[in-house]
Motif scaffolding. Structure first.
Motif, PDB file in Angstrom:
ATOM      1  N   UNK A   9       0.826  -1.204   0.000  1.00 37.99           N
ATOM      2  CA  UNK A   9       0.000   0.000   0.000  1.00 37.99           C
ATOM      3  C   UNK A   9       0.866   1.262   0.000  1.00 37.99           C
ATOM      4  N   UNK A  10       1.926   1.271   0.798  1.00 35.59           N
ATOM      5  CA  UNK A  10       2.801   2.450   0.852  1.00 35.59           C
ATOM      6  C   UNK A  10       3.427   2.747  -0.506  1.00 35.59           C
ATOM      7  N   UNK A  11       3.913   1.727  -1.189  1.00 38.10           N
ATOM      8  CA  UNK A  11       4.561   1.938  -2.488  1.00 38.10           C
ATOM      9  C   UNK A  11       3.575   2.460  -3.526  1.00 38.10           C
ATOM     10  N   UNK A  12       2.408   1.835  -3.594  1.00 38.04           N
ATOM     11  CA  UNK A  12       1.420   2.236  -4.592  1.00 38.04           C
ATOM     12  C   UNK A  12       0.840   3.599  -4.258  1.00 38.04           C
ATOM     13  N   UNK A  13       0.490   3.801  -2.994  1.00 38.19           N
ATOM     14  CA  UNK A  13      -0.117   5.083  -2.593  1.00 38.19           C
ATOM     15  C   UNK A  13       0.864   6.236  -2.765  1.00 38.19           C
ATOM     16  N   UNK A  14       2.117   6.030  -2.438  1.00 44.64           N
ATOM     17  CA  UNK A  14       3.118   7.085  -2.614  1.00 44.64           C
ATOM     18  C   UNK A  14       3.201   7.492  -4.074  1.00 44.64           C
ATOM     19  N   UNK A  70      -1.870   1.105 -16.541  1.00 46.78           N
ATOM     20  CA  UNK A  70      -0.710   1.867 -16.066  1.00 46.78           C
ATOM     21  C   UNK A  70      -0.400   1.544 -14.603  1.00 46.78           C
ATOM     22  N   UNK A  71      -1.431   1.417 -13.780  1.00 48.06           N
ATOM     23  CA  UNK A  71      -1.210   1.099 -12.367  1.00 48.06           C
ATOM     24  C   UNK A  71      -0.710  -0.339 -12.198  1.00 48.06           C
ATOM     25  N   UNK A  72      -1.169  -1.238 -13.034  1.00 48.42           N
ATOM     26  CA  UNK A  72      -0.658  -2.609 -13.049  1.00 48.42           C
ATOM     27  C   UNK A  72       0.854  -2.584 -13.342  1.00 48.42           C
ATOM     28  N   UNK A  94       6.738  -2.584 -11.511  1.00 46.21           N
ATOM     29  CA  UNK A  94       7.987  -1.827 -11.383  1.00 46.21           C
ATOM     30  C   UNK A  94       8.350  -1.557  -9.922  1.00 46.21           C
ATOM     31  N   UNK A  95       7.396  -1.115  -9.137  1.00 45.52           N
ATOM     32  CA  UNK A  95       7.669  -0.704  -7.752  1.00 45.52           C
ATOM     33  C   UNK A  95       7.796  -1.872  -6.783  1.00 45.52           C
ATOM     34  N   UNK A  96       7.042  -2.934  -7.022  1.00 41.87           N
ATOM     35  CA  UNK A  96       6.949  -4.019  -6.051  1.00 41.87           C
ATOM     36  C   UNK A  96       7.628  -5.308  -6.498  1.00 41.87           C
TER      37      UNK A  96
END
Length: 139
Positions: free
Chosen positions: A55-60, A107-109, A114-116
């Motif tokens: 959640x932190x990675x996506x929300x940031x 895009x969020x997928x 990339x982030x996780x």
């Protein structure tokens, strides 16, 4: 199979370039994004993926890029010029694509990968309480 889900909400404006209907006008939504991660196995802590980290990675990322921003097609030169000349305006450009719910969910997928470092089972993006788009990846 184990499945986890996180949810975040954010507010953004957009319009669909060359659309024949109301969505051609600049308008906004309160979006609700859901990211689903699944795995057949759990890590040493008994988790698919840490909820807090996910959640932190996506929300940031969403807060820095889409929250209270105007999402535009990079070809929408009229809107980019108009909004770009105003103070305190955040623009996020989708390269040659309209910022539709479908495009945003993809895009969020991709950003989650990339982030996780993990491909979600799916990303669901609610544009209103009555409609959403999902992206499942290209399996």
């Amino acid at each position: 199979m184990h499945l986890i889900r996180i949810e975040i909400t954010f507010d953004s404006g957009h319009r669909l370039l060359d659309y024949n209907g109301k969505c051609a006008y600049p308008h906004g939504h309160t979006y609700r994004a859901e990211v689903f991660i699944e795995s057949q196995s759990l890590n040493d802590l008994g988790l698919v993926y840490d909820f807090t980290d996910l959640k932190d990675k996506i929300k940031t990322w969403v807060d820095e890029n889409w929250e209270h921003a105007f999402l535009v097609n990079s070809q929408d030169s009229e809107l980019i010029a108009g909004l770009g000349s105003a103070s305190l305006v955040r623009l996020y450009e989708f390269q040659d694509e309209n910022p539709s719910c479908e495009v945003m969910s993809r895009a969020l997928y991709e950003k989650t990968v990339e982030l996780c470092g993990v491909a979600p089972a799916k990303v669901r993006l609610w544009e209103s309480v009555n409609q959403f788009a999902e992206y499942h990846g290209e399996n």
